[in-house]
Design a protein around this motif. Structure first.
Motif, PDB file in Angstrom:
ATOM      1  N   TRP A   1       0.883  -1.146   0.017  1.00  0.00           N
ATOM      2  CA  TRP A   1      -0.022   0.052   0.087  1.00  0.00           C
ATOM      3  C   TRP A   1       0.700   1.304  -0.024  1.00  0.00           C
ATOM      4  O   TRP A   1       0.289   2.304   0.136  1.00  0.00           O
ATOM      5  CB  TRP A   1      -0.856  -0.113   1.227  1.00  0.00           C
ATOM      6  CG  TRP A   1      -1.709  -1.311   1.228  1.00  0.00           C
ATOM      7  CD1 TRP A   1      -1.275  -2.376   2.068  1.00  0.00           C
ATOM      8  CD2 TRP A   1      -2.757  -1.811   0.536  1.00  0.00           C
ATOM      9  NE1 TRP A   1      -2.267  -3.486   1.683  1.00  0.00           N
ATOM     10  CE2 TRP A   1      -3.051  -3.018   1.086  1.00  0.00           C
ATOM     11  CE3 TRP A   1      -3.668  -1.061  -0.448  1.00  0.00           C
ATOM     12  CZ2 TRP A   1      -4.141  -3.646   0.367  1.00  0.00           C
ATOM     13  CZ3 TRP A   1      -4.563  -1.733  -1.009  1.00  0.00           C
ATOM     14  CH2 TRP A   1      -5.004  -3.080  -0.617  1.00  0.00           C
ATOM     15  N   CYS A   2       2.140   1.296  -0.176  1.00  0.00           N
ATOM     16  CA  CYS A   2       3.081   2.392  -0.295  1.00  0.00           C
ATOM     17  C   CYS A   2       3.148   2.727  -1.910  1.00  0.00           C
ATOM     18  O   CYS A   2       2.897   1.932  -2.738  1.00  0.00           O
ATOM     19  CB  CYS A   2       4.601   1.970   0.495  1.00  0.00           C
ATOM     20  SG  CYS A   2       4.317   1.389   2.321  1.00  0.00           S
ATOM     21  N   LYS A   3       3.913   3.983  -1.884  1.00  0.00           N
ATOM     22  CA  LYS A   3       4.315   4.177  -3.371  1.00  0.00           C
ATOM     23  C   LYS A   3       5.163   3.117  -3.756  1.00  0.00           C
ATOM     24  O   LYS A   3       6.143   2.833  -3.018  1.00  0.00           O
ATOM     25  CB  LYS A   3       4.721   5.665  -3.301  1.00  0.00           C
ATOM     26  CG  LYS A   3       3.735   6.602  -2.830  1.00  0.00           C
ATOM     27  CD  LYS A   3       4.381   7.999  -3.025  1.00  0.00           C
ATOM     28  CE  LYS A   3       3.197   9.302  -2.452  1.00  0.00           C
ATOM     29  NZ  LYS A   3       3.891  10.457  -2.460  1.00  0.00           N
ATOM     30  N   PRO A   4       5.506   3.107  -5.111  1.00  0.00           N
ATOM     31  CA  PRO A   4       6.325   2.207  -5.867  1.00  0.00           C
ATOM     32  C   PRO A   4       7.814   2.208  -5.215  1.00  0.00           C
ATOM     33  O   PRO A   4       8.652   1.081  -4.924  1.00  0.00           O
ATOM     34  CB  PRO A   4       6.410   2.570  -7.185  1.00  0.00           C
ATOM     35  CG  PRO A   4       4.890   3.041  -7.700  1.00  0.00           C
ATOM     36  CD  PRO A   4       4.763   3.820  -6.204  1.00  0.00           C
ATOM     37  N   LYS A   5       8.273   3.215  -5.011  1.00  0.00           N
ATOM     38  CA  LYS A   5       9.777   3.395  -4.491  1.00  0.00           C
ATOM     39  C   LYS A   5       9.865   2.855  -2.972  1.00  0.00           C
ATOM     40  O   LYS A   5      10.971   1.986  -2.836  1.00  0.00           O
ATOM     41  CB  LYS A   5      10.257   4.950  -4.558  1.00  0.00           C
ATOM     42  CG  LYS A   5      10.755   5.250  -5.930  1.00  0.00           C
ATOM     43  CD  LYS A   5      11.309   6.726  -5.984  1.00  0.00           C
ATOM     44  CE  LYS A   5      11.386   7.225  -7.183  1.00  0.00           C
ATOM     45  NZ  LYS A   5      12.318   8.593  -7.301  1.00  0.00           N
ATOM     46  N   GLN A   6       8.847   3.282  -2.260  1.00  0.00           N
ATOM     47  CA  GLN A   6       8.838   2.834  -0.974  1.00  0.00           C
ATOM     48  C   GLN A   6       8.744   1.370  -0.641  1.00  0.00           C
ATOM     49  O   GLN A   6       9.342   0.774  -0.017  1.00  0.00           O
ATOM     50  CB  GLN A   6       7.973   3.668  -0.001  1.00  0.00           C
ATOM     51  CG  GLN A   6       8.154   4.997   0.118  1.00  0.00           C
ATOM     52  CD  GLN A   6       7.068   5.788   0.644  1.00  0.00           C
ATOM     53  OE1 GLN A   6       5.635   5.499   0.451  1.00  0.00           O
ATOM     54  NE2 GLN A   6       7.519   6.767   1.510  1.00  0.00           N
ATOM     55  N   SER A   7       7.750   0.786  -1.717  1.00  0.00           N
ATOM     56  CA  SER A   7       7.287  -0.615  -1.899  1.00  0.00           C
ATOM     57  C   SER A   7       8.445  -1.525  -2.046  1.00  0.00           C
ATOM     58  O   SER A   7       8.763  -2.541  -1.373  1.00  0.00           O
ATOM     59  CB  SER A   7       6.083  -0.505  -2.596  1.00  0.00           C
ATOM     60  OG  SER A   7       5.874  -1.996  -2.574  1.00  0.00           O
TER      61      SER A   7
ATOM     62  N   THR B   1       3.451  -5.824 -10.282  1.00  0.00           N
ATOM     63  CA  THR B   1       4.121  -4.681  -9.744  1.00  0.00           C
ATOM     64  C   THR B   1       4.791  -5.266  -8.468  1.00  0.00           C
ATOM     65  O   THR B   1       4.339  -6.185  -8.100  1.00  0.00           O
ATOM     66  CB  THR B   1       3.215  -3.748  -9.648  1.00  0.00           C
ATOM     67  OG1 THR B   1       2.081  -4.144  -8.680  1.00  0.00           O
ATOM     68  CG2 THR B   1       2.110  -3.272 -10.799  1.00  0.00           C
TER      69      THR B   1
ATOM     70  N   GLN C   1       4.070  -3.803  -5.608  1.00  0.00           N
ATOM     71  CA  GLN C   1       2.991  -4.145  -4.548  1.00  0.00           C
ATOM     72  C   GLN C   1       2.337  -5.221  -4.752  1.00  0.00           C
ATOM     73  O   GLN C   1       2.105  -5.825  -3.750  1.00  0.00           O
ATOM     74  CB  GLN C   1       2.064  -2.823  -4.788  1.00  0.00           C
ATOM     75  CG  GLN C   1       2.676  -1.398  -4.516  1.00  0.00           C
ATOM     76  CD  GLN C   1       3.075  -0.796  -5.691  1.00  0.00           C
ATOM     77  OE1 GLN C   1       3.338  -1.355  -6.890  1.00  0.00           O
ATOM     78  NE2 GLN C   1       3.118   0.679  -5.747  1.00  0.00           N
TER      79      GLN C   1
ATOM     80  N   SER D   1     -11.824   2.710  -4.352  1.00  0.00           N
ATOM     81  CA  SER D   1     -10.841   3.301  -3.385  1.00  0.00           C
ATOM     82  C   SER D   1     -11.519   3.591  -2.085  1.00  0.00           C
ATOM     83  O   SER D   1     -10.845   3.430  -1.198  1.00  0.00           O
ATOM     84  CB  SER D   1     -10.327   4.834  -4.064  1.00  0.00           C
ATOM     85  OG  SER D   1     -11.346   5.727  -3.994  1.00  0.00           O
TER      86      SER D   1
END
Length: 363
Positions: free
Chosen positions: A16-22, A126, A128, A326
């Motif tokens: 559930w994080c942004k791609p870089k954080q994930s 992805t 995520q 959402s």
């Protein structure tokens, strides 16, 4: 056990994080998961852990003494311990250079994780979605197969690779060779070969009929399938006499919770396919149908066979956020996390009690 629960929670958070954080959370989680599995105390894993060590120290030769003919090996050597030619070859390779079992354990865990990484790459998820896939996998049977049922685990991953990898040249020849290698790890992979061949036939039928038919037939099997499993075990006993011991246990029943969960995965995949029809979604629907059918047979051995096809079930969890808007996605996420976290805790307390006393090998 705390290590695994924390990793499980972080994997879900990563989804559930942004791609870089994930990407950072996912990579760190997988590395730590590899580390705690590879360097666990060699005595963790129930009675199987001691059997593997005794086999490694007393029965595994160095490469110079290894029987490289798999047919001769199966006829003259495998009957004593039950360990397949390819699994013994891997152990023999390590023992040639290091006689400590922990080296083989680290090698095995590394090989398993590398193969799993290739499979995840081929699935084109992805980061995520990979996190959700691994969250589902870790919450259910991953620890059991990576730390206890070692031979079948590598066979499982080879079958997953065959199901997922986009072979470009001579695909069926490569698939047959890889599936044969899987049988040299664990003879139960012969069932996987039969199912993969059956998949070519069942794909000709409409999805709706396959799903409804699987749910109906699976329910019948679950409540009245003892004769079928007896026939299957008799056939497997002709390939490997050790399967004969399961004939006396043919009345054992599959866990009704797991039965319902496999049905849930099948329905979930169907709903996902109806909303976002894709070739991948269609493929996993058929695989999940077979997974449900095999797991519905009321025998413990049949439940182990489902592991060859649970990749479809974990895929359904990887894709489940697409089903929700959402506003409702947050509630669905909370319910999903709570349910699978409880599944993992129950599994650790009932099936993998060694996790409660987890130690690193140097402790």
């Amino acid at each position: 056990m705390v290590y695994f629960l924390v990793i499980d929670a972080v994997l879900f958070l990563s989804a559930w994080c942004k791609p870089k954080q994930s990407k950072i959370l996912f990579g760190a989680s997988i590395f730590i998961l590899w580390f705690v599995m590879a360097f666990r105390n060699v005595n963790l894993g129930g009675s199987d852990a001691y059997v593997y060590q005794q086999w490694f120290y007393t029965a595994v030769p160095k490469l110079s003494q290894f029987e490289f003919n798999p047919f001769v090996f199966q006829r003259d050597i495998q009957a004593e311990w039950g360990f397949g030619w390819l699994f013994t070859l891997l152990a023999s390779f390590i023992k040639t250079f290091a006689v400590d079992y922990i080296v083989f354990q680290v090698f095995y865990a590394t090989l398993s994780f590398l193969l799993l990484a290739v499979i995840l790459h081929d699935m084109e998820l992805t980061v995520q979605e990979k996190s959700l896939f691994m969250f589902s996998y870790l919450s259910q049977q991953m620890v059991w197969f990576f730390c206890v049922l070692l031979r079948q685990n590598l066979a499982d991953l080879l079958v997953w690779y065959v199901l997922e990898h986009p072979f470009k040249r001579h695909p069926w020849l490569k698939k047959i060779l890889l599936l044969y290698l899987a049988t040299l790890l664990h003879t139960s992979a012969y069932i996987a070969i039969a199912v993969i061949l059956a998949l070519k036939i069942i794909k000709r039928f409409p999805i709706k009929k396959v799903v409804s038919g699987a749910l109906l037939l699976g329910t019948i099997l679950f409540f009245a399938g003892t004769k079928i499993i007896s026939f299957m075990l008799a056939f497997m006993a002709t390939l490997d006499p050790r399967y004969g011991m399961y004939l006396n246990a043919s009345g054992e029943r599959s866990n009704i919770v797991n039965f319902a969960l496999r049905g849930f995965f099948l329905v979930l995949l169907y709903l996902e396919y109806r909303k976002n029809a894709s070739p991948e979604g269609r493929k996993y629907l058929y695989i999940s149908a077979f997974c449900f059918l095999i797991g519905s047979i009321p025998q413990a051995l049949a439940v182990r066979m489902t592991e060859y096809f649970v990749i479809a079930n974990h895929y359904s969890i990887a894709k489940f956020p697409e089903l929700f808007e959402s506003k409702s996605r947050k509630l669905a996420a909370i319910l999903c996390f709570a349910f699978f976290f409880m599944v993992f805790v129950r599994f650790a307390n009932v099936n993998a009690t060694f996790l409660k006393i987890y130690q690193f090998n140097w402790n």
